[in-house]
Design an enzyme around this catalytic site. Structure first.
Site, mmCIF file in Angstrom:
data_model
loop_
_atom_site.group_PDB
_atom_site.id
_atom_site.type_symbol
_atom_site.label_atom_id
_atom_site.label_comp_id
_atom_site.label_asym_id
_atom_site.label_seq_id
_atom_site.Cartn_x
_atom_site.Cartn_y
_atom_site.Cartn_z
ATOM 1 N N LYS A 119 84.456 73.287 24.902
ATOM 2 C CA LYS A 119 84.461 73.642 23.472
ATOM 3 C C LYS A 119 85.805 74.190 23.027
ATOM 4 C CE LYS A 119 79.542 74.602 23.003
ATOM 5 N NZ LYS A 119 78.595 75.547 23.596
ATOM 6 N N LYS A 200 60.332 67.748 32.441
ATOM 7 C CA LYS A 200 59.885 68.956 33.139
ATOM 8 C C LYS A 200 59.476 70.019 32.125
ATOM 9 C CE LYS A 200 61.545 72.647 36.012
ATOM 10 N NZ LYS A 200 62.561 73.397 36.655
ATOM 11 N N LYS A 203 60.682 76.124 28.742
ATOM 12 C CA LYS A 203 60.782 76.765 27.436
ATOM 13 C C LYS A 203 61.919 76.176 26.621
ATOM 14 C CE LYS A 203 60.740 81.258 26.168
ATOM 15 N NZ LYS A 203 60.825 82.711 26.394
#
Ligand code: TRP
Length: 331
Positions: A119, A200, A203
Site C-alpha cells: 500500500k 471455510k 468470521k
C-alpha cells in the site's frame, strides 16, 4: 504421569460451529487423556482490542462458550492469562534468548509488513510491540505450564515451533533441561467446517453459523446455506453438498446414510435438506445454548470459576519461573 496439553483461547465474540468442531470439541477430547490447561488469552487480545467494554464482554462470552460446550473446570485448569502475572516475568526472561530476526520471520508480522509495503505505507505502520513480540508471550504461555502438546490450527504451528526453539536456546545455554520443549498437536483438515457459502467458516468471511443464537435465528441462518439450482425432483450428490457436509457434523452414521439415499433418490428439494440440517443442529446445540444462557446470566459465578482456575495455575507457573531464575543466576 499424564502429558500436559495447553491451549490459549483468543477472546473473539460470537463463537460459531467452525470454532466448535474445529477447535473446542477436539481440545475437550484431548482433555480426557491429557492433563489439560486452557486459558483465555486476554493480553494477546489487547494488542488489537482497545475498547474495554468490548474486551470485557468478549472474555466472558468465550469463557462461557467453552464451559457450555463441556469444559469441566474440575478436570481442566481454566484461567485468564492476565490472572497469572508470572507469564510476564517469563516473557521478559525469554526475550533475552529470542533473536529479533526470529520475530521478523513470524507470519503474522510479515503479512502486515507486506500489506503495508504494497500500500506504499511505512512497513511498520499499525504494528505495536505487542504484535511484534506476540510469539514470545505465546512461548511464555506455553513454557510456563510445562506443556508437552499444544493443540492448535495450522496457522499457529510456526508459533509453537518458535516456542520450542526459544526453550531449546535456554536449555542449551545452561546445559540442562530447565524448560520443557513443547510440540504442536495440529488439528487435521477434516476438522475444517464449511461456511454458508462453501468457503471455510470464518468470521472474516461473514459465513458463519453462530453457536448460541436462539432457535429461530439458527433456522434462519441455516436457510441461507448456498445451494445450486437443481430442482426438487432431480437426484442430488450428497458429497458435493454444503448442507450434507454440515449435516454430517451433527448426525449419526445411520442418519447420514438415510439422508444420503434421499439425496440420490431425487424428490427432495434443498429446502427440505436444510430442514433436516436444522433439526440435527438444533438437537445438539439446544442443551449447549441453555447452558450458555445460564452461565451468562450469572457473571460473578463465571468469574469465580476463572479465579479458582488461576489459583490452581499460579503455583505451577511460579515453580517454572523459580527454576529459570535459579538457572539464570538472577536470584
Ligand atoms: N495465538 C493463538 C491464536 O491466535 C492464541 C494463543 C495465545 C495460544 N497463547 C497461546 C494458543 C498458547 C496456544 C498456546 O489462536
Amino acid at each position: 504421569m499424564k502429558e500436559i496439553s495447553l491451549t490459549g483461547i483468543k477472546p473473539t465474540g460470537d463463537l460459531h460451529i467452525g470454532n466448535y468442531f474445529g477447535a473446542i470439541k477436539p481440545a475437550l477430547e484431548l482433555a480426557k487423556t491429557y492433563d489439560a490447561r486452557y486459558f483465555i488469552a486476554d493480553y494477546h487480545a489487547l494488542n488489537t482490542m482497545k475498547d474495554p467494554a468490548e474486551l470485557n464482554t468478549t472474555i466472558r462470552q468465550v469463557a462461557a462458550g467453552w464451559l457450555a460446550a463441556g469444559l469441566d473446570p474440575e478436570q481442566v485448569i481454566f484461567y485468564r492469562q492476565s490472572s497469572v502475572p508470572e507469564v510476564f516475568e517469563l516473557t521478559t526472561m525469554l526475550m533475552a534468548f529470542t533473536a529479533k530476526g526470529l520475530m521478523n520471520r513470524a507470519h503474522a508480522y510479515k503479512a502486515m509488513v507486506q500489506d503495508n509495503t504494497e500500500k506504499g505505507n511505512d512497513p511498520d505502520a499499525g504494528v505495536n510491540m505487542g504484535l511484534f513480540t506476540y510469539p514470545i508471550l505465546m512461548a511464555a504461555d506455553i513454557i510456563l505450564f510445562d506443556s508437552d502438546i499444544v493443540p492448535v490450527g495450522k496457522d499457529q504451528v510456526q508459533h509453537i515451533e518458535m516456542a520450542a526453539d526459544i526453550a531449546q536456546s535456554v536449555n542449551a545455554n545452561y546445559g540442562k533441561p530447565v524448560l520443557k520443549i513443547p510440540r504442536a498437536g495440529v488439528q487435521d483438515d477434516s476438522a475444517i467446517v464449511p461456511g454458508l457459502d462453501g468457503r471455510k467458516m470464518s468470521k472474516s468471511y461473514n459465513n458463519t453459523i453462530p453457536l448460541f443464537v436462539p432457535e429461530k435465528t439458527l433456522r434462519k441462518t441455516i436457510m441461507r446455506v448456498v445451494t445450486n439450482s437443481q430442482g426438487v425432483e432431480e437426484p442430488k450428490d450428497p458429497d458435493s453438498s454444503q448442507i450434507f457436509l454440515l449435516y454430517k457434523l451433527f448426525a449419526s452414521a445411520e442418519e447420514q446414510a438415510a439422508l444420503a439415499s434421499r439425496y440420490r433418490a431425487g424428490g427432495m428439494g434443498w429446502g427440505e435438506a436444510k430442514e433436516e440440517l436444522f433439526r440435527a443442529a438444533n438437537r445438539e446445540l439446544t442443551p449447549m445454548r441453555e447452558r450458555y444462557d445460564a452461565i451468562m446470566a450469572d457473571i460473578p459465578a463465571l468469574d469465580k470459576i476463572l479465579a479458582q482456575g488461576a489459583e490452581k495455575a499460579r503455583p505451577i507457573a511460579a515453580a517454572t519461573v523459580t527454576r529459570f531464575r535459579k538457572a539464570a543466576g538472577v536470584q
